[in-house]
Design a protein around this motif. Structure first.
Motif, PDB file in Angstrom:
ATOM      1  N   LYS A  48     -27.161 -16.450 -59.568  1.00  0.00           N
ATOM      2  CA  LYS A  48     -28.618 -16.344 -59.647  1.00  0.00           C
ATOM      3  C   LYS A  48     -29.104 -15.097 -58.905  1.00  0.00           C
ATOM      4  O   LYS A  48     -29.992 -14.381 -59.390  1.00  0.00           O
ATOM      5  N   MET A  49     -28.527 -14.825 -57.747  1.00  0.00           N
ATOM      6  CA  MET A  49     -28.903 -13.643 -56.973  1.00  0.00           C
ATOM      7  C   MET A  49     -28.566 -12.364 -57.730  1.00  0.00           C
ATOM      8  O   MET A  49     -29.343 -11.403 -57.740  1.00  0.00           O
ATOM      9  N   ILE A  50     -27.412 -12.360 -58.400  1.00  0.00           N
ATOM     10  CA  ILE A  50     -27.021 -11.187 -59.194  1.00  0.00           C
ATOM     11  C   ILE A  50     -27.938 -11.020 -60.394  1.00  0.00           C
ATOM     12  O   ILE A  50     -28.383  -9.912 -60.711  1.00  0.00           O
ATOM     13  N   ASP A  51     -28.240 -12.133 -61.068  1.00  0.00           N
ATOM     14  CA  ASP A  51     -29.106 -12.080 -62.258  1.00  0.00           C
ATOM     15  C   ASP A  51     -30.496 -11.524 -61.919  1.00  0.00           C
ATOM     16  O   ASP A  51     -31.081 -10.772 -62.709  1.00  0.00           O
ATOM     17  N   GLU A  52     -31.013 -11.910 -60.762  1.00  0.00           N
ATOM     18  CA  GLU A  52     -32.338 -11.442 -60.359  1.00  0.00           C
ATOM     19  C   GLU A  52     -32.367  -9.919 -60.214  1.00  0.00           C
ATOM     20  O   GLU A  52     -33.326  -9.263 -60.628  1.00  0.00           O
ATOM     21  N   ILE A  53     -31.310  -9.349 -59.648  1.00  0.00           N
ATOM     22  CA  ILE A  53     -31.251  -7.889 -59.490  1.00  0.00           C
ATOM     23  C   ILE A  53     -30.998  -7.217 -60.825  1.00  0.00           C
ATOM     24  O   ILE A  53     -31.624  -6.200 -61.154  1.00  0.00           O
ATOM     25  N   LEU A  64     -27.215  -3.772 -55.747  1.00  0.00           N
ATOM     26  CA  LEU A  64     -25.934  -4.206 -56.307  1.00  0.00           C
ATOM     27  C   LEU A  64     -24.770  -3.737 -55.435  1.00  0.00           C
ATOM     28  O   LEU A  64     -23.792  -4.465 -55.242  1.00  0.00           O
ATOM     29  N   GLU A  65     -24.877  -2.535 -54.910  1.00  0.00           N
ATOM     30  CA  GLU A  65     -23.839  -2.017 -54.021  1.00  0.00           C
ATOM     31  C   GLU A  65     -23.759  -2.850 -52.735  1.00  0.00           C
ATOM     32  O   GLU A  65     -22.667  -3.072 -52.193  1.00  0.00           O
ATOM     33  N   ALA A  66     -24.911  -3.303 -52.241  1.00  0.00           N
ATOM     34  CA  ALA A  66     -24.928  -4.144 -51.041  1.00  0.00           C
ATOM     35  C   ALA A  66     -24.256  -5.493 -51.310  1.00  0.00           C
ATOM     36  O   ALA A  66     -23.562  -6.043 -50.442  1.00  0.00           O
ATOM     37  N   LEU A  67     -24.466  -6.022 -52.522  1.00  0.00           N
ATOM     38  CA  LEU A  67     -23.803  -7.274 -52.894  1.00  0.00           C
ATOM     39  C   LEU A  67     -22.301  -7.066 -53.019  1.00  0.00           C
ATOM     40  O   LEU A  67     -21.504  -7.892 -52.565  1.00  0.00           O
ATOM     41  N   HIS A  68     -21.929  -5.953 -53.647  1.00  0.00           N
ATOM     42  CA  HIS A  68     -20.506  -5.658 -53.817  1.00  0.00           C
ATOM     43  C   HIS A  68     -19.823  -5.461 -52.470  1.00  0.00           C
ATOM     44  O   HIS A  68     -18.665  -5.864 -52.279  1.00  0.00           O
ATOM     45  N   ALA A  69     -20.529  -4.845 -51.543  1.00  0.00           N
ATOM     46  CA  ALA A  69     -19.973  -4.623 -50.204  1.00  0.00           C
ATOM     47  C   ALA A  69     -19.646  -5.943 -49.515  1.00  0.00           C
ATOM     48  O   ALA A  69     -18.759  -6.015 -48.655  1.00  0.00           O
ATOM     49  N   ALA A  70     -20.366  -6.997 -49.900  1.00  0.00           N
ATOM     50  CA  ALA A  70     -20.122  -8.315 -49.308  1.00  0.00           C
ATOM     51  C   ALA A  70     -18.854  -8.964 -49.860  1.00  0.00           C
ATOM     52  O   ALA A  70     -18.401  -9.970 -49.327  1.00  0.00           O
TER      53      ALA A  70
END
Length: 208
Positions: A118-123, A138-144
């Motif tokens: 859901k968090m990815i879909d929102e971005i 998206l890069e911040a999510l990938h970094a996680a």
């Protein structure tokens, strides 16, 4: 004489019991060995299915990239139509390949996966509104999702969610983010090319 017969009988009984016990242990060991071998083959099968799943994703991404490429827009109508038909045919054949790999999850892992997606879909839904901002998020999510120290800030909230996901889901989440980032890169390059073309047309219109 009678006592000797009794002792001999007891010895035979003990011997047979010992033999049966060893036989059962051997049988159990062989079965365990067979199951260990099967387990290795099962894991190899899952890895092959994962590789096929990834290959399918990459092929779809490559076909879509060609369909939306600037090169496709810059050729004549006849050639573009022929290439578009070929790309559509390849896409159709790729989509006929169905790879089903179930991931075993508990309730907490299922909820974590849904929350992460859901968090990815929102971005992803905001990419067209603000490409650069969406790419940064998206890069911040990938970094996680990476174990090494990333060159960009980590989305701590997303990281806590991903950690709660099943290991296979963590890998899928990482791959999806990598695909989205590549798509934003391609979109950004396309926009830059179009902007450069506008500048060149403006110069020609002004006689420069």
């Amino acid at each position: 004489m009678a006592q000797a017969k009794i002792n001999a009988k007891m010895n035979d009984t003990t011997k047979n019991k010992f033999t049966r016990t060893m036989s059962m242990a051997d049988r159990s060991g062989r079965l365990l060995e067979s199951l260990d071998q099967i387990e290795m083959r099962v894991e190899a099968l899952r890895e092959e299915a994962t590789a096929m799943e990834q290959e399918r994703e990459y092929l779809i991404e490559m076909i879509q990239s060609i369909q939306n490429s600037q090169e496709m827009r810059s050729i004549c109508d006849g050639e573009r139509e022929e290439l578009s038909l070929t790309a559509a045919r390849l896409m159709g054949r790729t989509l006929t390949v169905k790879v089903s790999l179930e991931t075993i999850r508990n309730q907490q892992q299922e909820e974590a996966l849904q929350k992460a997606m859901k968090m990815i879909d929102e971005i992803a839904g905001k990419v067209l509104e603000d490409l650069q901002s969406a790419r940064t998020r998206l890069e911040a999510l990938h970094a996680a999702c990476v174990s090494d120290t990333p060159p960009v800030p980590v989305d701590q909230k997303f990281q806590s969610v991903v950690i709660s996901c099943a290991l296979e889901d963590q890998k899928k989440i990482k791959r999806r983010l990598e695909t989205l980032i590549r798509n934003t890169d391609n979109a950004e390059k396309t926009i830059q090319i179009m902007d450069n073309q506008k500048v060149d047309l403006a110069k020609l219109a002004n006689g420069k």
